[in-house]
Design an enzyme around this catalytic site. Sequence first.
Site, mmCIF file in Angstrom:
data_model
loop_
_atom_site.group_PDB
_atom_site.id
_atom_site.type_symbol
_atom_site.label_atom_id
_atom_site.label_comp_id
_atom_site.label_asym_id
_atom_site.label_seq_id
_atom_site.Cartn_x
_atom_site.Cartn_y
_atom_site.Cartn_z
ATOM 1 N N SER A 79 0.873 -1.203 0.020
ATOM 2 C CA SER A 79 -0.044 -0.040 0.135
ATOM 3 C C SER A 79 0.792 1.344 0.025
ATOM 4 C CB SER A 79 -0.842 -0.021 1.304
ATOM 5 O OG SER A 79 -1.628 1.057 1.084
ATOM 6 N N GLY A 133 -2.805 2.535 9.451
ATOM 7 C CA GLY A 133 -3.591 3.123 10.792
ATOM 8 C C GLY A 133 -3.255 4.459 10.974
ATOM 9 N N GLY A 173 -5.692 6.800 9.514
ATOM 10 C CA GLY A 173 -7.012 7.612 9.416
ATOM 11 C C GLY A 173 -7.335 7.856 7.885
ATOM 12 N N SER A 212 -6.880 2.828 5.363
ATOM 13 C CA SER A 212 -5.910 1.686 5.054
ATOM 14 C C SER A 212 -6.528 0.262 5.152
ATOM 15 C CB SER A 212 -4.392 1.770 5.683
ATOM 16 O OG SER A 212 -4.458 1.482 6.988
ATOM 17 N N SER A 213 -7.135 0.164 6.305
ATOM 18 C CA SER A 213 -7.970 -1.204 6.686
ATOM 19 C C SER A 213 -9.057 -1.408 5.686
ATOM 20 C CB SER A 213 -8.483 -1.300 8.202
ATOM 21 O OG SER A 213 -9.607 -0.213 8.048
ATOM 22 N N ASP A 239 -16.015 3.511 5.219
ATOM 23 C CA ASP A 239 -14.548 3.589 4.510
ATOM 24 C C ASP A 239 -14.669 2.391 3.350
ATOM 25 O OD1 ASP A 239 -13.930 5.232 6.603
ATOM 26 O OD2 ASP A 239 -12.509 3.908 7.609
HETATM 27 N N1 ATP Z 1 -0.957 -2.453 3.603
HETATM 28 C C1 ATP Z 1 -1.399 -3.183 4.696
HETATM 29 N N2 ATP Z 1 -0.939 -4.571 4.890
HETATM 30 C C2 ATP Z 1 -1.313 -4.990 6.079
HETATM 31 N N3 ATP Z 1 -2.486 -4.656 6.852
HETATM 32 C C3 ATP Z 1 -2.869 -3.609 6.587
HETATM 33 C C4 ATP Z 1 -2.352 -2.742 5.614
HETATM 34 N N4 ATP Z 1 -3.196 -1.670 5.530
HETATM 35 C C5 ATP Z 1 -4.026 -1.845 6.672
HETATM 36 N N5 ATP Z 1 -3.745 -3.054 7.250
HETATM 37 C C6 ATP Z 1 -4.633 -3.415 8.549
HETATM 38 O O1 ATP Z 1 -5.383 -2.541 8.904
HETATM 39 C C7 ATP Z 1 -5.237 -1.900 9.997
HETATM 40 C C8 ATP Z 1 -5.269 -0.398 10.215
HETATM 41 O O2 ATP Z 1 -6.734 -0.220 10.517
HETATM 42 P P1 ATP Z 1 -7.265 0.937 11.081
HETATM 43 O O3 ATP Z 1 -8.733 0.953 11.004
HETATM 44 O O4 ATP Z 1 -6.820 1.057 12.608
HETATM 45 O O5 ATP Z 1 -6.362 2.229 10.757
HETATM 46 P P2 ATP Z 1 -6.977 2.916 9.022
HETATM 47 O O6 ATP Z 1 -7.803 2.381 8.380
HETATM 48 O O7 ATP Z 1 -5.629 3.264 8.458
HETATM 49 O O8 ATP Z 1 -7.421 4.250 9.422
HETATM 50 P P3 ATP Z 1 -9.287 4.731 9.625
HETATM 51 O O9 ATP Z 1 -9.950 3.459 10.108
HETATM 52 O O10 ATP Z 1 -9.269 5.738 10.840
HETATM 53 O O11 ATP Z 1 -9.412 5.605 8.266
HETATM 54 C C9 ATP Z 1 -3.469 -2.474 10.347
HETATM 55 O O12 ATP Z 1 -3.371 -2.549 11.782
HETATM 56 C C10 ATP Z 1 -3.749 -3.749 9.583
HETATM 57 O O13 ATP Z 1 -4.273 -4.651 10.349
HETATM 58 C C1 MEV Z 2 -14.188 6.660 13.091
HETATM 59 C C2 MEV Z 2 -14.904 6.279 11.925
HETATM 60 O O1 MEV Z 2 -16.256 6.865 11.870
HETATM 61 C C3 MEV Z 2 -13.946 6.484 10.638
HETATM 62 C C4 MEV Z 2 -12.736 5.806 10.436
HETATM 63 O O2 MEV Z 2 -12.162 6.156 9.206
HETATM 64 C C5 MEV Z 2 -15.287 4.702 11.924
HETATM 65 C C6 MEV Z 2 -16.260 4.287 10.946
HETATM 66 O O3 MEV Z 2 -16.866 5.147 10.420
HETATM 67 O O4 MEV Z 2 -16.415 2.789 10.825
HETATM 68 MG MG MG Z 3 -9.709 1.475 9.093
#
Ligand code: ATP
Ligand code: MEV
Ligand code: MG
Length: 395
Positions: free
Chosen positions: A133, A138, A140, A143-144, A202
């Site tokens: 990616s 993690g 915001g 990425s998940s 998301d």
């Molecule tokens: N490139 C990647 N490779 C492996 N796992 C990933 C990758 N990108 C995201 N993840 C998984 O997603 C998790 C991050 O998710 P999280 O929802 O906490 O943060 P985010 O999606 O970046 O932010 P947000 O949900 O606030 O937009 C990581 O801990 C991992 O498990």
């Molecule tokens: C914090 C949140 O509102 C957004 C995370 O990107 C969680 C969600 O909507 O699932």
């Molecule tokens: Mg996420």
Amino acid sequence: MQTREFLVSAPGKVILHGEHSVVHGKVALAVSLNLRTYLRLQSTASGEVRINLPNIDTFLAWEITALQPLLAGCKEQGDLKELDADLLKRLREFTGILDDSTDTRSMAVLAFLYMYLTVFAEALASITVSVWSELPTGAGLGSSAAYNVCLSAALLSARGTISSPLTPQQESARWCKDEMELINRWAFMGEKIIHGNPSGVDNAVGTWGGFLRYHAGNITPLSWVPILRILLTNTKVPRSTKVLVSGVKDKINKFSSVMKPVLESVSAVSCTCEQTLTEMATHGPSAEHYNILEELIDINQHHLNVMGVGHSSLDTLCRVTLARGLHSKLTGAGGGGCGITLLRPETDASVIQSTFEELKSCGFDCWETSIGAPGVQQHSSAALSQDVLKILNSY
Ligand SMILES: Nc1ncnc2c1ncn2[C@@H]1O[C@H](COP(=O)(O)OP(=O)(O)OP(=O)(O)O)[C@@H](O)[C@H]1O
Ligand SMILES: C[C@@](O)(CCO)CC(=O)[O-]
Ligand SMILES: [Mg+2]
């Protein structure tokens, strides 16, 4: 198994307004980013399932014969609203991942194995999946969701549940509406594993791309939006969406009458922002429109602080940008991670430059982003940059 190799990608997102409130049924506005997650799936003859996640330094393999018993007594996936709690429990025991675990590797592995086992339940296939990616993990920027959308699209296509839309003449292709809906629903299962209680906004952006209004599961694409210039700042303060979402829920339970009006107000911020953007697109943007957008950003940032998802690094971002007349708020789950700053059309390049410099001197990453990228896509290798291919092909 119909395809020997499969390449897909999905975008990250920024939430303009409505993070956290959207989990409680309020309106959110979100848009896809030009940063993407890429996935390569190969069918193999190794008798193993392999996952390579170089962003998080995770390279694992399991014998299919060892995974097969986990499927005993599995339910049909049905409408994909609920996770199969028994399967998840067996998976946790098998991998040794504890219930309260939030670490990056555990969450990524659990989401992958759950999706793999449920998609291929009828006949476990020997495959290698590699994911890389451009998004910070993690922070915001969804990425998940980009990870889960890629997994869902590639696994469902490889299994033959949905088509493989790419024709030999094309470099990139998308699925039909019904198939995209299935990709989105399956990705939501992965989000449930990683987030605990996701709203679905998301994965909706990762699937559909573009600018979306999201309200209680209803997705409305917003085609009438002006071009916005947005600065993204990654404070690099690590946080977990799962922990932050559950903290907000606790606060709502504890101070229901105090917090509910806050959620309602954030929803009104989203709606007012949507109205303003529509006016800007219809009548042309004015200085007053930008004043309104800026005030809404400030109001929402205060609300997010009230919800307990602020952080001193985000306060620094707001202070540094406000000193130059620019307005910022956190984006995504908060608690660190990323913030957005709205740039006005007349914002001078020297102001942007000095903002970059001061934010970088705080230890943050900062860049101007481009929004509205396409949602999940299947690609030929000709569509991907040499750098991305090199990483995905090295496993
Ligand atoms: N490139 C990647 N490779 C492996 N796992 C990933 C990758 N990108 C995201 N993840 C998984 O997603 C998790 C991050 O998710 P999280 O929802 O906490 O943060 P985010 O999606 O970046 O932010 P947000 O949900 O606030 O937009 C990581 O801990 C991992 O498990
Ligand atoms: C914090 C949140 O509102 C957004 C995370 O990107 C969680 C969600 O909507 O699932
Ligand atoms: Mg996420």
